[in-house]
Design a protein around this motif. Structure first.
Motif, PDB file in Angstrom:
ATOM      1  N   HIS A 188       0.837  -1.201   0.000  1.00  0.00           N
ATOM      2  CA  HIS A 188       0.000   0.000   0.000  1.00  0.00           C
ATOM      3  C   HIS A 188       0.874   1.254   0.000  1.00  0.00           C
ATOM      4  CE1 HIS A 188      -2.842   3.086   1.342  1.00  0.00           C
ATOM      5  NE2 HIS A 188      -3.803   2.294   0.886  1.00  0.00           N
ATOM      6  N   GLN A 189       1.887   1.277   0.838  1.00  0.00           N
ATOM      7  CA  GLN A 189       2.804   2.417   0.871  1.00  0.00           C
ATOM      8  C   GLN A 189       3.523   2.588  -0.464  1.00  0.00           C
ATOM      9  OE1 GLN A 189       6.439   1.985   3.194  1.00  0.00           O
ATOM     10  NE2 GLN A 189       6.320   4.122   3.857  1.00  0.00           N
ATOM     11  N   ASN A 220       2.036  11.441 -15.532  1.00  0.00           N
ATOM     12  CA  ASN A 220       1.872  10.635 -16.748  1.00  0.00           C
ATOM     13  C   ASN A 220       2.678   9.337 -16.650  1.00  0.00           C
ATOM     14  OD1 ASN A 220       0.207  12.552 -17.818  1.00  0.00           O
ATOM     15  ND2 ASN A 220       1.826  13.566 -18.991  1.00  0.00           N
ATOM     16  N   PHE A 221       2.024   8.297 -16.188  1.00  0.00           N
ATOM     17  CA  PHE A 221       2.686   7.005 -16.033  1.00  0.00           C
ATOM     18  C   PHE A 221       1.638   5.905 -15.990  1.00  0.00           C
ATOM     19  CE2 PHE A 221       2.178   8.884 -11.788  1.00  0.00           C
ATOM     20  CZ  PHE A 221       1.390   7.928 -11.166  1.00  0.00           C
ATOM     21  N   GLU A 222       2.099   4.684 -16.190  1.00  0.00           N
ATOM     22  CA  GLU A 222       1.289   3.505 -15.923  1.00  0.00           C
ATOM     23  C   GLU A 222       1.996   2.690 -14.859  1.00  0.00           C
ATOM     24  OE1 GLU A 222       0.992   0.742 -19.142  1.00  0.00           O
ATOM     25  OE2 GLU A 222       3.163   0.607 -19.462  1.00  0.00           O
ATOM     26  N   VAL A 223       1.240   1.962 -14.080  1.00  0.00           N
ATOM     27  CA  VAL A 223       1.790   1.120 -13.019  1.00  0.00           C
ATOM     28  C   VAL A 223       1.483  -0.329 -13.361  1.00  0.00           C
ATOM     29  CG1 VAL A 223       1.847   0.626 -10.551  1.00  0.00           C
ATOM     30  CG2 VAL A 223       1.352   2.948 -11.340  1.00  0.00           C
ATOM     31  N   LEU A 224       2.521  -1.111 -13.567  1.00  0.00           N
ATOM     32  CA  LEU A 224       2.365  -2.532 -13.875  1.00  0.00           C
ATOM     33  C   LEU A 224       2.788  -3.337 -12.650  1.00  0.00           C
ATOM     34  CD1 LEU A 224       3.917  -2.575 -17.466  1.00  0.00           C
ATOM     35  CD2 LEU A 224       1.513  -2.378 -16.835  1.00  0.00           C
ATOM     36  N   VAL A 225       1.812  -3.852 -11.941  1.00  0.00           N
ATOM     37  CA  VAL A 225       2.080  -4.690 -10.768  1.00  0.00           C
ATOM     38  C   VAL A 225       2.107  -6.137 -11.239  1.00  0.00           C
ATOM     39  CG1 VAL A 225       1.292  -5.410  -8.493  1.00  0.00           C
ATOM     40  CG2 VAL A 225       0.972  -3.033  -9.242  1.00  0.00           C
ATOM     41  N   ASP A 232      -0.778 -14.113  -0.082  1.00  0.00           N
ATOM     42  CA  ASP A 232      -1.351 -13.310   0.989  1.00  0.00           C
ATOM     43  C   ASP A 232      -2.333 -12.291   0.389  1.00  0.00           C
ATOM     44  OD1 ASP A 232       0.263 -11.466  -0.237  1.00  0.00           O
ATOM     45  OD2 ASP A 232       1.486 -11.015   1.528  1.00  0.00           O
ATOM     46  N   ARG A 233      -2.588 -11.190   1.053  1.00  0.00           N
ATOM     47  CA  ARG A 233      -3.580 -10.203   0.609  1.00  0.00           C
ATOM     48  C   ARG A 233      -2.981  -9.118  -0.294  1.00  0.00           C
ATOM     49  NH1 ARG A 233      -5.122  -6.944   4.005  1.00  0.00           N
ATOM     50  NH2 ARG A 233      -7.104  -6.398   3.000  1.00  0.00           N
ATOM     51  N   SER A 234      -1.775  -9.316  -0.780  1.00  0.00           N
ATOM     52  CA  SER A 234      -1.091  -8.291  -1.562  1.00  0.00           C
ATOM     53  C   SER A 234      -1.916  -7.816  -2.749  1.00  0.00           C
ATOM     54  CB  SER A 234       0.263  -8.817  -2.055  1.00  0.00           C
ATOM     55  OG  SER A 234       1.137  -9.074  -0.992  1.00  0.00           O
ATOM     56  N   ARG A 269      -5.804  -4.035  -5.680  1.00  0.00           N
ATOM     57  CA  ARG A 269      -7.115  -3.849  -6.323  1.00  0.00           C
ATOM     58  C   ARG A 269      -7.960  -2.793  -5.611  1.00  0.00           C
ATOM     59  NH1 ARG A 269      -7.477  -9.923  -7.038  1.00  0.00           N
ATOM     60  NH2 ARG A 269      -6.897 -10.305  -9.212  1.00  0.00           N
ATOM     61  N   SER A 270      -7.638  -2.493  -4.363  1.00  0.00           N
ATOM     62  CA  SER A 270      -8.422  -1.502  -3.620  1.00  0.00           C
ATOM     63  C   SER A 270      -8.174  -0.081  -4.115  1.00  0.00           C
ATOM     64  CB  SER A 270      -8.095  -1.592  -2.122  1.00  0.00           C
ATOM     65  OG  SER A 270      -6.772  -1.120  -1.861  1.00  0.00           O
ATOM     66  N   PHE A 271      -7.118   0.121  -4.899  1.00  0.00           N
ATOM     67  CA  PHE A 271      -6.845   1.443  -5.457  1.00  0.00           C
ATOM     68  C   PHE A 271      -7.726   1.666  -6.690  1.00  0.00           C
ATOM     69  CE2 PHE A 271      -2.941   0.650  -3.109  1.00  0.00           C
ATOM     70  CZ  PHE A 271      -2.654   1.897  -2.553  1.00  0.00           C
ATOM     71  N   ASP A 272      -8.435   2.770  -6.704  1.00  0.00           N
ATOM     72  CA  ASP A 272      -9.308   3.103  -7.835  1.00  0.00           C
ATOM     73  C   ASP A 272      -8.567   4.054  -8.764  1.00  0.00           C
ATOM     74  OD1 ASP A 272     -11.423   3.455  -9.530  1.00  0.00           O
ATOM     75  OD2 ASP A 272     -12.500   4.848  -8.205  1.00  0.00           O
ATOM     76  N   ASP A 273      -7.719   3.490  -9.607  1.00  0.00           N
ATOM     77  CA  ASP A 273      -6.913   4.299 -10.525  1.00  0.00           C
ATOM     78  C   ASP A 273      -6.689   3.490 -11.801  1.00  0.00           C
ATOM     79  OD1 ASP A 273      -4.642   5.659 -11.835  1.00  0.00           O
ATOM     80  OD2 ASP A 273      -4.540   6.824  -9.973  1.00  0.00           O
ATOM     81  N   THR A 274      -7.125   4.025 -12.916  1.00  0.00           N
ATOM     82  CA  THR A 274      -7.036   3.283 -14.183  1.00  0.00           C
ATOM     83  C   THR A 274      -5.605   3.103 -14.672  1.00  0.00           C
ATOM     84  OG1 THR A 274      -7.350   5.352 -15.420  1.00  0.00           O
ATOM     85  CG2 THR A 274      -9.318   4.041 -14.913  1.00  0.00           C
ATOM     86  N   ARG A 275      -4.661   3.814 -14.073  1.00  0.00           N
ATOM     87  CA  ARG A 275      -3.262   3.656 -14.487  1.00  0.00           C
ATOM     88  C   ARG A 275      -2.641   2.379 -13.941  1.00  0.00           C
ATOM     89  NH1 ARG A 275      -1.229   9.392 -12.353  1.00  0.00           N
ATOM     90  NH2 ARG A 275      -2.613   8.661 -10.690  1.00  0.00           N
ATOM     91  N   ILE A 276      -3.299   1.757 -12.985  1.00  0.00           N
ATOM     92  CA  ILE A 276      -2.771   0.537 -12.369  1.00  0.00           C
ATOM     93  C   ILE A 276      -3.274  -0.689 -13.121  1.00  0.00           C
ATOM     94  CG2 ILE A 276      -2.676  -0.859 -10.275  1.00  0.00           C
ATOM     95  CD1 ILE A 276      -3.131   1.671  -8.659  1.00  0.00           C
TER      96      ILE A 276
END
Length: 311
Positions: free
Chosen positions: A28-29, A41-46, A53-55, A60-67
């Motif tokens: 989360h941090q 201006n970026f995309e986040v690829l996790v 675990d709950r990672s 998924r709890s982040f509401d951001d289309t860049r993720i």
């Protein structure tokens, strides 16, 4: 490593690749530090490396289309395969990396963007970073430096001034360099092995003096006990296998010092009797030997002995 020929989104300047394996306490941090960047201006690829675990739920709890969450079925040691996988699916020309248990300061991408604008022909950038462990250390250049590959290799031979959280790489350069060697079974040291190959392909690198990334080694979970110090350090393996050729004697000389330095530090962490420090001398003899490298080797041995004696 072959990358898919995806159409680039030119308005999205950076791809942020985050390998994720069971980091529910820290992810989360990590994600928040990316979303809080002053440059947006970026995309986040996790890259979910089969977390149990709950990672992923936290991401998924982040509401951001860049993720975007991409999944791999089997976790890879050291996160190297996950980083390559992220690079393969990136939709921008610039790759950045951030470990799931670390974070960026809010001006990280902005500082990189400004440096790229100032040096548009350079494909490789490193900012300063903060290393948090038993004590906090700020590792950075004293000023903005535009270095040739041999000059940068000299800096790297003396100190670990590069870190995976602080790098921005032109995607094409990353591809040409072969990416991370993901099939060697390395748990640690694979990023250090990559730096000389990147330098050899980039030809130039810019060091950005601002400290913008944080490496908190207290969160890594990697200790001497759970990685194999009986083997050679990846940087030394790469040097011995001659993965970099035709870069000139100066580059090769400093690559040699760098490889021996990493090996000696590796040896100092090994259980007593597993990797005698003197054994590194045989690797030292494999490379170009000069008065400078001999003096540097003696200095490194003394430092390594001192480290082991304090354990």
């Amino acid at each position: 490593m072959k990358l898919r020929g995806l159409e680039r989104d030119r308005d999205m300047c950076f791809s942020v690749v985050i390998p994720l394996y069971n980091k529910q306490q820290h992810i989360h941090q990590c994600i928040t530090s990316v979303l809080n960047q002053s440059f947006k201006n970026f995309e986040v690829l996790v890259i979910d490396d089969a977390s149990s675990d709950r990672s992923v739920e936290i991401v998924r709890s982040f509401d951001d289309t860049r993720i975007k969450i991409l999944s791999r079925e089997n976790p890879g040691r050291g996160g190297y395969a996950a980083r390559n996988f992220g690079a393969m699916h990136a939709c921008t020309d610039w790759l950045t990396f951030l470990d799931a248990d670390d974070y960026w300061l809010p001006h990280h991408l902005e500082e990189v963007r400004l440096a790229i604008a100032k040096f548009p022909d350079v494909p490789l950038f490193f900012t300063g970073f903060e290393k948090i462990g038993k004590k906090t250390e700020r590792i950075c250049s004293s000023s903005m430096k535009d270095l040739t590959a041999p000059e940068a290799m000299q800096y790297l031979s003396e100190k670990d001034i590069f870190h995976i959280n602080a790098v921005a790489i032109k995607r094409e350069t990353f591809t040409q360099s072969g990416g991370f060697f993901e099939d060697r079974g390395w748990l640690r040291g694979g990023d250090s092995e990559l730096w000389p190959r990147l330098l050899a392909n980039a030809k130039r690198v810019v060091l950005v003096p601002e400290v913008t990334a944080v490496w908190d080694i207290r969160n890594s979970g990697i200790t001497v006990k759970n990685f194999d110090t009986s083997m050679e350090h990846p940087a030394l393996i790469s040097f011995s296998e001659n993965n970099i050729i035709n870069q000139g004697k100066r580059f090769r000389r400093f690559q040699h010092i760098f490889a021996v330095r990493k090996q000696l530090m590796w040896d100092a962490k090994a259980p007593a009797g597993t990797r005698p420090i003197w054994k590194s001398a045989m690797f030292f003899l494999q490379g170009p030997i000069t008065i400078r490298t001999t003096k540097e080797f003696i200095r490194l041995v003394r430092r390594s002995v001192s480290l082991r004696s304090r354990r």
